[in-house]
Design an enzyme around this catalytic site. Structure first.
Site, PDB file in Angstrom:
ATOM      1  N   MET A  48      39.919  41.480  33.800  1.00 36.12           N
ATOM      2  CA  MET A  48      40.366  43.023  34.393  1.00 36.12           C
ATOM      3  C   MET A  48      41.785  42.040  34.903  1.00 36.12           C
ATOM      4  O   MET A  48      42.531  42.158  35.281  1.00 36.12           O
ATOM      5  CB  MET A  48      39.682  42.915  35.286  1.00 36.12           C
ATOM      6  CG  MET A  48      40.183  44.310  36.116  1.00 36.12           C
ATOM      7  SD  MET A  48      39.052  44.955  37.543  1.00 36.12           S
ATOM      8  CE  MET A  48      40.341  46.095  37.742  1.00 36.12           C
ATOM      9  N   HIS A  54      40.400  46.870  43.826  1.00 35.70           N
ATOM     10  CA  HIS A  54      41.277  46.266  43.160  1.00 35.70           C
ATOM     11  C   HIS A  54      42.155  46.046  43.667  1.00 35.70           C
ATOM     12  O   HIS A  54      42.870  46.828  44.437  1.00 35.70           O
ATOM     13  CB  HIS A  54      41.319  47.405  41.629  1.00 35.70           C
ATOM     14  CG  HIS A  54      39.917  47.430  41.437  1.00 35.70           C
ATOM     15  ND1 HIS A  54      38.835  46.307  40.436  1.00 35.70           N
ATOM     16  CD2 HIS A  54      38.372  48.405  40.676  1.00 35.70           C
ATOM     17  CE1 HIS A  54      37.871  47.061  40.336  1.00 35.70           C
ATOM     18  NE2 HIS A  54      37.756  48.567  39.987  1.00 35.70           N
ATOM     19  N   CYS A 105      43.410  41.901  38.285  1.00 37.88           N
ATOM     20  CA  CYS A 105      43.057  42.400  39.423  1.00 37.88           C
ATOM     21  C   CYS A 105      42.000  40.564  39.931  1.00 37.88           C
ATOM     22  O   CYS A 105      41.642  40.735  38.893  1.00 37.88           O
ATOM     23  CB  CYS A 105      41.785  43.135  39.256  1.00 37.88           C
ATOM     24  SG  CYS A 105      41.064  43.665  41.098  1.00 37.88           S
ATOM     25  N   HIS A 122      38.436  41.052  40.295  1.00 35.00           N
ATOM     26  CA  HIS A 122      37.461  40.868  39.068  1.00 35.00           C
ATOM     27  C   HIS A 122      38.503  40.323  37.501  1.00 35.00           C
ATOM     28  O   HIS A 122      38.206  40.120  36.786  1.00 35.00           O
ATOM     29  CB  HIS A 122      37.771  42.176  38.343  1.00 35.00           C
ATOM     30  CG  HIS A 122      36.421  42.541  39.644  1.00 35.00           C
ATOM     31  ND1 HIS A 122      37.182  43.354  41.145  1.00 35.00           N
ATOM     32  CD2 HIS A 122      35.739  42.210  40.273  1.00 35.00           C
ATOM     33  CE1 HIS A 122      36.419  44.216  41.272  1.00 35.00           C
ATOM     34  NE2 HIS A 122      35.462  42.802  41.746  1.00 35.00           N
TER      35      HIS A 122
END
Length: 125
Positions: free
Chosen positions: A118, A73, A110, A113
């Site tokens: 995210m 991440h 992130c 993602h």
């Protein structure tokens, strides 16, 4: 020098040392508590989420971002590369601090993602 004067000098010496130590201890806890605001976990419980995804803090506060499960991440703040950590964190428990000095709303994501949702926002008063 009498015994009373000698004892008085020794007591004063110890009192000054104790005062300095207690003051230093108090200041270290006080200053650290003021700077620290919250933690955000990336990949909480193995999900592609930030936990929490929305946060309210005060200008000058520091947020600790912690890599959770299911890495890698990163933490990228929209329009604020100086606050972003675009390098991927691969190790669970890896963390970094981000200090928000100015009021405003800071959207973050992130990058790998973001399409999975995210994303989040930090409101700085």
């Amino acid at each position: 020098m009498t015994t009373l004067t000698k004892n008085k000098d020794e007591i004063m010496w110890w009192m000054s040392r104790i005062t300095v130590m207690l003051t230093s201890l108090f200041l270290s806890f006080t200053l650290a508590a003021q700077a620290y605001a919250a933690e955000i976990q990336m990949g909480s419980n193995g999900n592609l989420v930030f936990d929490p995804a929305e946060l309210n803090i005060v200008a000058g506060d520091t947020v600790t971002v912690i890599n959770g499960d299911l890495p890698p991440h990163n933490f990228v703040v929209a329009d604020h590369p100086e606050l972003s950590h675009s390098d991927l964190a691969f190790v669970g428990g890896e963390s970094f601090n981000v200090t928000f000095d100015n009021p405003g709303d800071y959207e973050f994501q992130c990058e790998p993602h973001a399409g999975a949702g995210m994303r989040g926002v930090i409101h700085v008063e």
